[in-house]
Design an enzyme around this catalytic site. Sequence first.
Site, PDB file in Angstrom:
ATOM      1  N   ASP A   2       0.828  -1.193   0.000  1.00 57.70           N
ATOM      2  CA  ASP A   2       0.000   0.000   0.000  1.00 57.70           C
ATOM      3  C   ASP A   2       0.871   1.254   0.000  1.00 57.70           C
ATOM      4  O   ASP A   2       1.963   1.261   0.576  1.00 57.70           O
ATOM      5  CB  ASP A   2      -0.916  -0.002   1.242  1.00 57.70           C
ATOM      6  CG  ASP A   2      -2.107   0.926   1.065  1.00 57.70           C
ATOM      7  OD1 ASP A   2      -2.337   1.415  -0.056  1.00 57.70           O
ATOM      8  OD2 ASP A   2      -2.797   1.173   2.066  1.00 57.70           O
ATOM      9  N   HIS A  19       2.501   3.280  -9.113  1.00 58.95           N
ATOM     10  CA  HIS A  19       2.296   1.848  -9.358  1.00 58.95           C
ATOM     11  C   HIS A  19       3.494   1.246 -10.083  1.00 58.95           C
ATOM     12  O   HIS A  19       3.914   0.137  -9.794  1.00 58.95           O
ATOM     13  CB  HIS A  19       1.011   1.613 -10.163  1.00 58.95           C
ATOM     14  CG  HIS A  19      -0.238   1.973  -9.412  1.00 58.95           C
ATOM     15  ND1 HIS A  19      -0.450   1.585  -8.113  1.00 58.95           N
ATOM     16  CD2 HIS A  19      -1.334   2.694  -9.756  1.00 58.95           C
ATOM     17  CE1 HIS A  19      -1.627   2.032  -7.697  1.00 58.95           C
ATOM     18  NE2 HIS A  19      -2.175   2.729  -8.673  1.00 58.95           N
ATOM     19  N   SER A  47      -7.308  -6.271  -4.995  1.00 56.89           N
ATOM     20  CA  SER A  47      -8.395  -6.866  -4.213  1.00 56.89           C
ATOM     21  C   SER A  47      -9.680  -6.858  -5.011  1.00 56.89           C
ATOM     22  O   SER A  47      -9.821  -6.118  -5.999  1.00 56.89           O
ATOM     23  CB  SER A  47      -8.594  -6.100  -2.905  1.00 56.89           C
ATOM     24  OG  SER A  47      -9.290  -4.893  -3.151  1.00 56.89           O
ATOM     25  N   TRP A  51     -11.776  -2.957  -7.977  1.00 52.25           N
ATOM     26  CA  TRP A  51     -12.513  -2.637  -9.204  1.00 52.25           C
ATOM     27  C   TRP A  51     -13.271  -1.321  -9.061  1.00 52.25           C
ATOM     28  O   TRP A  51     -13.636  -0.691 -10.052  1.00 52.25           O
ATOM     29  CB  TRP A  51     -13.536  -3.725  -9.538  1.00 52.25           C
ATOM     30  CG  TRP A  51     -12.955  -5.061  -9.879  1.00 52.25           C
ATOM     31  CD1 TRP A  51     -13.013  -6.174  -9.084  1.00 52.25           C
ATOM     32  CD2 TRP A  51     -12.247  -5.449 -11.057  1.00 52.25           C
ATOM     33  NE1 TRP A  51     -12.377  -7.222  -9.705  1.00 52.25           N
ATOM     34  CE2 TRP A  51     -11.904  -6.815 -10.920  1.00 52.25           C
ATOM     35  CE3 TRP A  51     -11.863  -4.782 -12.230  1.00 52.25           C
ATOM     36  CZ2 TRP A  51     -11.201  -7.517 -11.896  1.00 52.25           C
ATOM     37  CZ3 TRP A  51     -11.163  -5.492 -13.201  1.00 52.25           C
ATOM     38  CH2 TRP A  51     -10.840  -6.827 -13.031  1.00 52.25           C
ATOM     39  N   ARG A  53     -12.207   1.438  -8.069  1.00 54.21           N
ATOM     40  CA  ARG A  53     -11.391   2.626  -8.359  1.00 54.21           C
ATOM     41  C   ARG A  53     -11.793   3.209  -9.713  1.00 54.21           C
ATOM     42  O   ARG A  53     -12.450   2.533 -10.507  1.00 54.21           O
ATOM     43  CB  ARG A  53      -9.912   2.231  -8.376  1.00 54.21           C
ATOM     44  CG  ARG A  53      -9.427   1.834  -7.003  1.00 54.21           C
ATOM     45  CD  ARG A  53      -7.932   1.685  -6.966  1.00 54.21           C
ATOM     46  NE  ARG A  53      -7.518   1.452  -5.587  1.00 54.21           N
ATOM     47  CZ  ARG A  53      -6.294   1.620  -5.125  1.00 54.21           C
ATOM     48  NH1 ARG A  53      -5.337   2.015  -5.936  1.00 54.21           N
ATOM     49  NH2 ARG A  53      -6.009   1.403  -3.869  1.00 54.21           N
ATOM     50  N   LEU A 113      11.521 -20.394  -3.943  1.00 58.39           N
ATOM     51  CA  LEU A 113      10.445 -19.585  -3.363  1.00 58.39           C
ATOM     52  C   LEU A 113       9.104 -19.824  -4.072  1.00 58.39           C
ATOM     53  O   LEU A 113       9.053 -19.842  -5.300  1.00 58.39           O
ATOM     54  CB  LEU A 113      10.833 -18.099  -3.493  1.00 58.39           C
ATOM     55  CG  LEU A 113       9.806 -17.064  -3.033  1.00 58.39           C
ATOM     56  CD1 LEU A 113       9.729 -17.006  -1.509  1.00 58.39           C
ATOM     57  CD2 LEU A 113      10.153 -15.671  -3.578  1.00 58.39           C
ATOM     58  N   SER A 178      -7.886  -5.357   5.555  1.00 58.10           N
ATOM     59  CA  SER A 178      -8.494  -5.121   4.243  1.00 58.10           C
ATOM     60  C   SER A 178      -8.808  -6.410   3.474  1.00 58.10           C
ATOM     61  O   SER A 178      -8.445  -6.535   2.299  1.00 58.10           O
ATOM     62  CB  SER A 178      -7.612  -4.201   3.389  1.00 58.10           C
ATOM     63  OG  SER A 178      -7.520  -2.938   3.986  1.00 58.10           O
TER      64      SER A 178
HETATM   65  C1  IPE Z   1      -1.403   0.073  -3.516  1.00 58.90           C
HETATM   66  O1  IPE Z   1      -1.216   1.439  -3.552  1.00 58.90           O
HETATM   67  C2  IPE Z   1      -1.564  -0.528  -4.887  1.00 58.90           C
HETATM   68  C3  IPE Z   1      -2.855  -1.205  -5.155  1.00 58.90           C
HETATM   69  C4  IPE Z   1      -3.830  -1.368  -4.302  1.00 58.90           C
HETATM   70  C5  IPE Z   1      -3.061  -1.714  -6.508  1.00 58.90           C
HETATM   71  P1  IPE Z   1      -2.427   2.448  -3.525  1.00 58.90           P
HETATM   72  O2  IPE Z   1      -2.845   2.693  -4.921  1.00 58.90           O
HETATM   73  O3  IPE Z   1      -3.503   1.957  -2.611  1.00 58.90           O
HETATM   74  O4  IPE Z   1      -1.740   3.752  -2.930  1.00 58.90           O
HETATM   75  P2  IPE Z   1      -2.384   4.861  -1.977  1.00 58.90           P
HETATM   76  O5  IPE Z   1      -3.031   4.169  -0.812  1.00 58.90           O
HETATM   77  O6  IPE Z   1      -3.376   5.614  -2.799  1.00 58.90           O
HETATM   78  O7  IPE Z   1      -1.227   5.699  -1.563  1.00 58.90           O
HETATM   79 MG    MG Z   2      -4.097   2.390  -0.679  1.00 59.61          MG
END
Ligand code: IPE
Ligand code: MG
Length: 228
Positions: A2, A19, A47, A51, A53, A113, A178
Amino acid sequence: MDGNGRWAQARGKPRHAGHRAGVETVRRVIETCGKRGVRVLTLFAFSSENWQRPETEVKMLMELFFTALNREIRRLQKQNVRLRIIGDVSAFSQKLQQLIREGEQLTADNDGLVLQIAANYGGRWDITQAARNLARQVKAGILQPEEIDESVFARQLSFSDQPDPDLFIRTGGEKRISNFMLWQCAYTELYFTDVLWPDFDDQALEAAFEDFSGRQRRFGRVSAQVEG
Ligand code: IPE
Ligand code: MG
């Protein structure tokens, strides 16, 4: 993993830059975990709630997943890593599903691994699909309700062929699970750090291992039973 978005924002960059930087961290963490003798590494990449977002970010994340996987599969193979993708992959594009199958097949016999990537995964989804499978078996008459105990239930869950996680690390400052491996994390040691995922370097990983090594794991017992 995160904190990608905030990492980018702090640099005046768009979220996708965060990202992309996060992918570099993934590569480093896999390498270090392999060297440190970690047996199983599970990364929560996407997660079932992600979706929700904005569409452009979801699209970008899907493309990044594809390009990163496509580029890294050979490296994983060289590092003797066994790749598995866990989650409801049926929601992904055919192209991505095909790549996932190829990556899993190519690395299936590797004994280093185990790298599990949770994608379109949710702990509640997992528990629900396990319950549905058991209900089907009961309906078909091949299982009695009385036969369902924790181990029978657990066998229906994703990750069932791997031990429960010892250590859970969440970067980015939030102190939440989460919806990650809810069943499997019952006795997992939780570790939270403010470090944003793109900044999560070897030193930060060592700090988590160090913290973990100081924990006493009692699994419901008292100290005297587990000491010595
Ligand atoms: C984590 O970073 C990446 C994914 C969940 C794909 P975030 O995108 O949640 O980053 P913040 O929380 O906005 O900083
Ligand atoms: Mg986040």
